[in-house]
Write an enzyme that holds these catalytic residues in place. Sequence first.
Site, mmCIF file in Angstrom:
data_model
loop_
_atom_site.group_PDB
_atom_site.id
_atom_site.type_symbol
_atom_site.label_atom_id
_atom_site.label_comp_id
_atom_site.label_asym_id
_atom_site.label_seq_id
_atom_site.Cartn_x
_atom_site.Cartn_y
_atom_site.Cartn_z
ATOM 1 N N VAL A 271 45.166 40.803 -10.136
ATOM 2 C CA VAL A 271 44.361 39.583 -10.031
ATOM 3 C C VAL A 271 44.150 39.333 -8.544
ATOM 4 C CG1 VAL A 271 44.395 37.078 -10.414
ATOM 5 C CG2 VAL A 271 45.190 38.613 -12.225
ATOM 6 N N GLU B 196 56.455 45.146 -9.688
ATOM 7 C CA GLU B 196 57.592 44.255 -9.418
ATOM 8 C C GLU B 196 58.287 43.988 -10.746
ATOM 9 O OE1 GLU B 196 57.106 40.958 -6.367
ATOM 10 O OE2 GLU B 196 55.112 41.050 -7.261
ATOM 11 N N TYR C 193 56.836 41.301 -15.944
ATOM 12 C CA TYR C 193 56.463 41.593 -17.329
ATOM 13 C C TYR C 193 57.439 41.155 -18.413
ATOM 14 C CZ TYR C 193 52.606 44.152 -15.303
ATOM 15 O OH TYR C 193 51.463 44.471 -14.617
ATOM 16 N N PHE D 167 52.304 55.534 -13.907
ATOM 17 C CA PHE D 167 50.873 55.239 -14.067
ATOM 18 C C PHE D 167 50.573 53.773 -13.764
ATOM 19 C CE2 PHE D 167 51.755 53.364 -18.267
ATOM 20 C CZ PHE D 167 52.903 54.063 -18.652
HETATM 21 C C1 LIG Z 1 51.014 40.327 -10.699
HETATM 22 C C2 LIG Z 1 49.663 39.618 -10.827
HETATM 23 C C3 LIG Z 1 48.713 40.495 -11.637
HETATM 24 C C4 LIG Z 1 49.913 38.267 -11.544
HETATM 25 O O1 LIG Z 1 48.663 37.683 -11.866
HETATM 26 P P1 LIG Z 1 48.509 36.099 -12.091
HETATM 27 O O2 LIG Z 1 47.173 35.882 -12.723
HETATM 28 O O3 LIG Z 1 48.836 35.390 -10.853
HETATM 29 O O4 LIG Z 1 49.653 35.836 -13.178
HETATM 30 P P2 LIG Z 1 49.791 34.533 -14.077
HETATM 31 O O5 LIG Z 1 49.123 33.354 -13.402
HETATM 32 O O6 LIG Z 1 49.361 34.822 -15.462
HETATM 33 O O7 LIG Z 1 51.362 34.363 -14.031
HETATM 34 C C5 LIG Z 1 52.145 34.101 -15.148
HETATM 35 C C6 LIG Z 1 53.541 33.737 -14.691
HETATM 36 O O8 LIG Z 1 54.141 34.863 -14.043
HETATM 37 C C7 LIG Z 1 54.561 34.525 -12.737
HETATM 38 N N1 LIG Z 1 54.254 35.664 -11.873
HETATM 39 C C8 LIG Z 1 53.234 36.525 -12.022
HETATM 40 N N2 LIG Z 1 53.271 37.448 -11.048
HETATM 41 C C9 LIG Z 1 54.332 37.169 -10.290
HETATM 42 C C10 LIG Z 1 54.875 37.769 -9.137
HETATM 43 N N3 LIG Z 1 54.307 38.856 -8.576
HETATM 44 N N4 LIG Z 1 55.981 37.217 -8.608
HETATM 45 C C11 LIG Z 1 56.543 36.130 -9.165
HETATM 46 N N5 LIG Z 1 56.052 35.496 -10.265
HETATM 47 C C12 LIG Z 1 54.958 36.031 -10.819
HETATM 48 C C13 LIG Z 1 53.730 33.315 -12.361
HETATM 49 O O9 LIG Z 1 54.331 32.527 -11.397
HETATM 50 C C14 LIG Z 1 53.601 32.609 -13.691
HETATM 51 O O10 LIG Z 1 54.798 31.894 -13.941
HETATM 52 P P3 LIG Z 1 54.791 30.517 -14.734
HETATM 53 O O11 LIG Z 1 54.250 30.833 -16.095
HETATM 54 O O12 LIG Z 1 56.211 30.121 -14.722
HETATM 55 O O13 LIG Z 1 53.883 29.621 -13.965
HETATM 56 C C15 LIG Z 1 49.053 39.329 -9.436
HETATM 57 O O14 LIG Z 1 49.971 38.569 -8.694
HETATM 58 C C16 LIG Z 1 48.689 40.582 -8.650
HETATM 59 O O15 LIG Z 1 47.593 41.095 -8.791
HETATM 60 N N6 LIG Z 1 49.641 41.102 -7.814
HETATM 61 C C17 LIG Z 1 49.378 42.267 -6.952
HETATM 62 C C18 LIG Z 1 49.100 43.534 -7.746
HETATM 63 C C19 LIG Z 1 50.194 43.817 -8.721
HETATM 64 O O16 LIG Z 1 51.376 43.795 -8.399
HETATM 65 N N7 LIG Z 1 49.814 44.078 -9.982
HETATM 66 C C20 LIG Z 1 50.729 44.429 -11.051
HETATM 67 C C21 LIG Z 1 50.754 45.901 -11.191
HETATM 68 S S1 LIG Z 1 51.985 46.467 -12.286
#
Ligand SMILES: CC(C)(COP(=O)(O)OP(=O)(O)OC[C@H]1O[C@@H](n2cnc3c(N)ncnc32)[C@H](O)[C@@H]1OP(=O)(O)O)[C@@H](O)C(=O)NCCC(=O)NCCS
Length: 396
Positions: free
Chosen positions: A80, A115, A119, A396
Amino acid sequence: MEIRAIRQDEVDEFLRSDSRAFGWQLPEELLALYRQTVEPERSLAAFDDGQMVGVALWQPFDLGIPGGTMDAAGIASVGVHPTHRRRGLLTRMMKRQLTEFHEAGIPLACLTASESIIYGRFGYGIASFNERWTIERQHTSYARPFEAEGRLSFVTPDRAKDIFPEIERRAISGRPGAVLRPETSWSVLLADPEIQRRGASAYFHVLYERDGRPEGFTTYRLKDETVLVDLLMAATDDAHAALWRYCFDIDLRTTTTAHTRAVDDPLPWMLADPRRLKREVYEGLWLRLVDAPQALSGRSYAREESLVLGLVDSFCPWNQGTFELEASGAGARCSRSTKNPDLVLTAADLAVAYLGTEAFSALARAGRVEERAPRALARADAMFAHRPLPWCPYEF
Ligand SMILES: CC(C)(COP(=O)(O)OP(=O)(O)OC[C@H]1O[C@@H](n2cnc3c(N)ncnc32)[C@H](O)[C@@H]1OP(=O)(O)O)[C@@H](O)C(=O)NCCC(=O)NCCS
């Protein structure tokens, strides 16, 4: 904000969005390579006023489970944009994917995570661990005399593409947690774009054959005095020992490193001085039981036994409830039950135990599993125990 499958003409923007989420700019060279890895109908994007701000895709896998393989959706390219984080976009994409898998009858979903905080809330649990290794050349003697029976040779990327996937298939056969590297991923890997070398050499591909039959390979880089092993897959113990011996003995190099190694790899037992192998454990595959009864009835068990599980699963409510699992010589059955549960746990914690990665009793000691019947933990541990341990060599 709208979430929908992308169209073919949105594939490039999907890839750029994914890169932006990870904080890097996607060069043309990589865009051209990655394009082939995206199937629009399996690729979701979130749009804010028509602008793509979040992405996630999946691909179909046959995932190794105890006793065979099972259909699984492999999630990747999840991101995101930093401009749109913590507003629930990932949560919505995860929900949508899992609902689609459920409707399509795909019992498992899996991923490798950037991280480990992300999940669990969506019902994924750590289902395999990997090891990262470092060893100095002077400490790589084997404990037992070893004479390779086959021969080693360098191969071109084209030849590697023909031979390596089949070796890898044999090497991971019978391994829970393993999936076959898709053909498109082989293409990206073997194209070896400059940007992915991080200052190291281009790839060297070395094949090990015995009596003309391919049995193993390694794909590595050299950087200064270090051999960086990215892949080493062996279908036989002889190939495994020969390929590591080869990596350790490359002249002018003092150190070998490797990653994504199995936690039960025999190498530490092969070394005369095993403490010199620096081993760092980190999580590998994350697993989600999309359809818990289907997943549970599809694996083999180490014991003929029955167990009543109280499953907590607010993210996939169709899994919520009590299920009786009965394992017999004829296979396993799992169905809804009105009995009192022997164990109560979340779907994410069941995923940790499902492939045999961790015992229920260890999870109970961590406060993750509740034992409600005498000796239920011991019964569950004996049932689910499995060797070899789960390993997913493909990230992956
Ligand atoms: C990880 C990622 C996809 C999360 O997307 P997002 O739209 O912000 O996630 P959401 O808003 O649906 O978050 C849901 C919950 O998870 C938590 N969360 C999500 N990602 C998190 C992170 N990296 N660290 C800590 N908490 C996280 C949020 O705080 C939220 O918690 P809450 O329900 O208690 O408020 C985004 O931060 C991102 O793109 N990160 C960089 C790329 C990456 O790491 N992608 C994942 C690859 S496996």
